[in-house]
Design a protein around this motif. Sequence first.
Motif, PDB file in Angstrom:
ATOM      1  N   LYS A   1       0.826  -1.210   0.000  1.00  0.00           N
ATOM      2  CA  LYS A   1       0.000   0.000   0.000  1.00  0.00           C
ATOM      3  C   LYS A   1       0.862   1.262   0.000  1.00  0.00           C
ATOM      4  CE  LYS A   1      -3.718   2.274   2.507  1.00  0.00           C
ATOM      5  NZ  LYS A   1      -4.593   2.230   3.671  1.00  0.00           N
ATOM      6  N   LEU A   2       1.883   1.298   0.838  1.00  0.00           N
ATOM      7  CA  LEU A   2       2.731   2.480   0.925  1.00  0.00           C
ATOM      8  C   LEU A   2       3.527   2.696  -0.357  1.00  0.00           C
ATOM      9  CD1 LEU A   2       3.633   4.826   2.656  1.00  0.00           C
ATOM     10  CD2 LEU A   2       5.302   3.311   3.751  1.00  0.00           C
ATOM     11  N   ALA A   3       4.113   1.631  -0.887  1.00  0.00           N
ATOM     12  CA  ALA A   3       4.901   1.751  -2.120  1.00  0.00           C
ATOM     13  C   ALA A   3       4.006   2.135  -3.303  1.00  0.00           C
ATOM     14  CB  ALA A   3       5.629   0.445  -2.408  1.00  0.00           C
ATOM     15  N   THR A   4       2.822   1.558  -3.383  1.00  0.00           N
ATOM     16  CA  THR A   4       1.882   1.894  -4.451  1.00  0.00           C
ATOM     17  C   THR A   4       1.449   3.355  -4.354  1.00  0.00           C
ATOM     18  OG1 THR A   4       1.086  -0.391  -4.527  1.00  0.00           O
ATOM     19  CG2 THR A   4      -0.342   1.279  -5.490  1.00  0.00           C
ATOM     20  N   SER A   5       1.261   3.814  -3.141  1.00  0.00           N
ATOM     21  CA  SER A   5       0.879   5.211  -2.912  1.00  0.00           C
ATOM     22  C   SER A   5       1.956   6.168  -3.419  1.00  0.00           C
ATOM     23  CB  SER A   5       0.636   5.436  -1.422  1.00  0.00           C
ATOM     24  OG  SER A   5       0.513   6.801  -1.139  1.00  0.00           O
ATOM     25  N   THR A   6       3.216   5.820  -3.200  1.00  0.00           N
ATOM     26  CA  THR A   6       4.295   6.695  -3.679  1.00  0.00           C
ATOM     27  C   THR A   6       4.321   6.739  -5.202  1.00  0.00           C
ATOM     28  OG1 THR A   6       6.057   5.018  -3.690  1.00  0.00           O
ATOM     29  CG2 THR A   6       5.703   6.222  -1.630  1.00  0.00           C
ATOM     30  N   LEU A   7       4.039   5.609  -5.827  1.00  0.00           N
ATOM     31  CA  LEU A   7       4.016   5.571  -7.296  1.00  0.00           C
ATOM     32  C   LEU A   7       2.855   6.406  -7.841  1.00  0.00           C
ATOM     33  CD1 LEU A   7       4.864   1.826  -7.912  1.00  0.00           C
ATOM     34  CD2 LEU A   7       6.292   3.805  -8.446  1.00  0.00           C
ATOM     35  N   ALA A   8       1.726   6.366  -7.154  1.00  0.00           N
ATOM     36  CA  ALA A   8       0.569   7.144  -7.597  1.00  0.00           C
ATOM     37  C   ALA A   8       0.823   8.645  -7.436  1.00  0.00           C
ATOM     38  CB  ALA A   8      -0.671   6.736  -6.808  1.00  0.00           C
ATOM     39  N   GLN A   9       1.535   9.006  -6.363  1.00  0.00           N
ATOM     40  CA  GLN A   9       1.807  10.423  -6.101  1.00  0.00           C
ATOM     41  C   GLN A   9       2.837  11.001  -7.060  1.00  0.00           C
ATOM     42  OE1 GLN A   9       2.403  11.489  -1.854  1.00  0.00           O
ATOM     43  NE2 GLN A   9       1.879   9.349  -1.486  1.00  0.00           N
ATOM     44  N   LYS A  10       3.795  10.157  -7.450  1.00  0.00           N
ATOM     45  CA  LYS A  10       4.876  10.658  -8.301  1.00  0.00           C
ATOM     46  C   LYS A  10       5.316   9.548  -9.265  1.00  0.00           C
ATOM     47  CE  LYS A  10       9.163  13.237  -7.983  1.00  0.00           C
ATOM     48  NZ  LYS A  10      10.230  13.695  -7.113  1.00  0.00           N
ATOM     49  N   PRO A  11       4.540   9.316 -10.311  1.00  0.00           N
ATOM     50  CA  PRO A  11       4.839   8.226 -11.255  1.00  0.00           C
ATOM     51  C   PRO A  11       6.227   8.325 -11.889  1.00  0.00           C
ATOM     52  CG  PRO A  11       2.683   9.174 -11.714  1.00  0.00           C
ATOM     53  CD  PRO A  11       3.331  10.038 -10.682  1.00  0.00           C
ATOM     54  N   ASP A  12       6.731   9.523 -12.075  1.00  0.00           N
ATOM     55  CA  ASP A  12       8.045   9.669 -12.718  1.00  0.00           C
ATOM     56  C   ASP A  12       9.200   9.280 -11.799  1.00  0.00           C
ATOM     57  OD1 ASP A  12       7.642  11.908 -11.105  1.00  0.00           O
ATOM     58  OD2 ASP A  12       8.792  13.239 -12.426  1.00  0.00           O
ATOM     59  N   SER A  13       8.900   8.857 -10.555  1.00  0.00           N
ATOM     60  CA  SER A  13       9.950   8.419  -9.645  1.00  0.00           C
ATOM     61  C   SER A  13      10.398   6.982  -9.946  1.00  0.00           C
ATOM     62  CB  SER A  13       9.477   8.511  -8.191  1.00  0.00           C
ATOM     63  OG  SER A  13       8.445   7.563  -7.939  1.00  0.00           O
ATOM     64  N   ASP A  14       9.785   6.355 -10.945  1.00  0.00           N
ATOM     65  CA  ASP A  14      10.081   4.954 -11.255  1.00  0.00           C
ATOM     66  C   ASP A  14      10.378   4.768 -12.739  1.00  0.00           C
ATOM     67  OD1 ASP A  14      10.369   2.215 -10.650  1.00  0.00           O
ATOM     68  OD2 ASP A  14       8.293   1.819 -11.200  1.00  0.00           O
ATOM     69  N   LYS A  15      11.299   5.534 -13.239  1.00  0.00           N
ATOM     70  CA  LYS A  15      11.608   5.496 -14.674  1.00  0.00           C
ATOM     71  C   LYS A  15      12.120   4.142 -15.141  1.00  0.00           C
ATOM     72  CE  LYS A  15      12.143  10.343 -15.111  1.00  0.00           C
ATOM     73  NZ  LYS A  15      12.810  11.509 -14.910  1.00  0.00           N
ATOM     74  N   ASP A  16      12.833   3.412 -14.272  1.00  0.00           N
ATOM     75  CA  ASP A  16      13.386   2.120 -14.689  1.00  0.00           C
ATOM     76  C   ASP A  16      12.530   0.925 -14.257  1.00  0.00           C
ATOM     77  OD1 ASP A  16      13.882   2.037 -11.977  1.00  0.00           O
ATOM     78  OD2 ASP A  16      16.039   1.743 -12.168  1.00  0.00           O
ATOM     79  N   GLY A  17      11.411   1.174 -13.573  1.00  0.00           N
ATOM     80  CA  GLY A  17      10.497   0.101 -13.190  1.00  0.00           C
ATOM     81  C   GLY A  17      10.862  -0.643 -11.916  1.00  0.00           C
ATOM     82  N   THR A  18      11.918  -0.238 -11.246  1.00  0.00           N
ATOM     83  CA  THR A  18      12.374  -0.930 -10.036  1.00  0.00           C
ATOM     84  C   THR A  18      11.333  -0.869  -8.927  1.00  0.00           C
ATOM     85  OG1 THR A  18      14.649  -0.410 -10.596  1.00  0.00           O
ATOM     86  CG2 THR A  18      14.231  -1.053  -8.331  1.00  0.00           C
ATOM     87  N   ARG A  19      10.734   0.287  -8.748  1.00  0.00           N
ATOM     88  CA  ARG A  19       9.746   0.432  -7.672  1.00  0.00           C
ATOM     89  C   ARG A  19       8.494  -0.393  -7.954  1.00  0.00           C
ATOM     90  NH1 ARG A  19      10.319   6.355  -4.913  1.00  0.00           N
ATOM     91  NH2 ARG A  19      12.583   6.282  -4.747  1.00  0.00           N
ATOM     92  N   ARG A  20       8.074  -0.438  -9.194  1.00  0.00           N
ATOM     93  CA  ARG A  20       6.917  -1.278  -9.552  1.00  0.00           C
ATOM     94  C   ARG A  20       7.251  -2.753  -9.330  1.00  0.00           C
ATOM     95  NH1 ARG A  20       2.098  -2.038  -8.743  1.00  0.00           N
ATOM     96  NH2 ARG A  20       1.613  -3.979  -9.733  1.00  0.00           N
ATOM     97  N   ASN A  21       8.474  -3.152  -9.644  1.00  0.00           N
ATOM     98  CA  ASN A  21       8.894  -4.534  -9.388  1.00  0.00           C
ATOM     99  C   ASN A  21       8.849  -4.844  -7.892  1.00  0.00           C
ATOM    100  OD1 ASN A  21       9.324  -5.124 -12.082  1.00  0.00           O
ATOM    101  ND2 ASN A  21      11.509  -4.701 -12.001  1.00  0.00           N
ATOM    102  N   PHE A  22       9.211  -3.868  -7.063  1.00  0.00           N
ATOM    103  CA  PHE A  22       9.132  -4.066  -5.616  1.00  0.00           C
ATOM    104  C   PHE A  22       7.686  -4.291  -5.184  1.00  0.00           C
ATOM    105  CE2 PHE A  22       8.321  -2.305  -1.385  1.00  0.00           C
ATOM    106  CZ  PHE A  22       9.070  -3.198  -0.633  1.00  0.00           C
ATOM    107  N   VAL A  23       6.768  -3.515  -5.742  1.00  0.00           N
ATOM    108  CA  VAL A  23       5.352  -3.688  -5.411  1.00  0.00           C
ATOM    109  C   VAL A  23       4.905  -5.104  -5.771  1.00  0.00           C
ATOM    110  CG1 VAL A  23       2.999  -2.956  -5.981  1.00  0.00           C
ATOM    111  CG2 VAL A  23       4.769  -1.236  -5.558  1.00  0.00           C
TER     112      VAL A  23
END
Length: 108
Positions: free
Chosen positions: A73-95
């Motif tokens: 939930k927390l990691a997904t929330s950060t992606l929703a707030q600032k999608p450009d923070s995951d240009k290489d997809g690492t954060r989405r992979n963590f989710v």
Amino acid sequence: MAKKTNELGYLNIRYKAPKGGSSKLINQPIINASRPLNKASIDTQFAIAVAGFGQRLSQSDYINDWHYSHSTKLATSTLAQKPDSDKDGTRRNFVTLTELAAALDSKR
């Protein structure tokens, strides 16, 4: 009588940039600033999601009631707030990793 303090814990991590040559030790106290988590920076929120996941994964005695779903939930929330923070997809992979861990944990 113990002295009252605002210190919640102490952060001690070693960080190495993906293309860096040497690591850097980061250590500092964690102070209770009585500030809501959603007021912290996106990077801090994501770091908390990762730290909570690691503590849960290692079955730490200090994790209390933190579950994999909290990290998701927390990691997904950060992606929703600032999608450009995951240009290489690492954060989405963590989710995705937290979602898989939650699914496996529920089968026990």
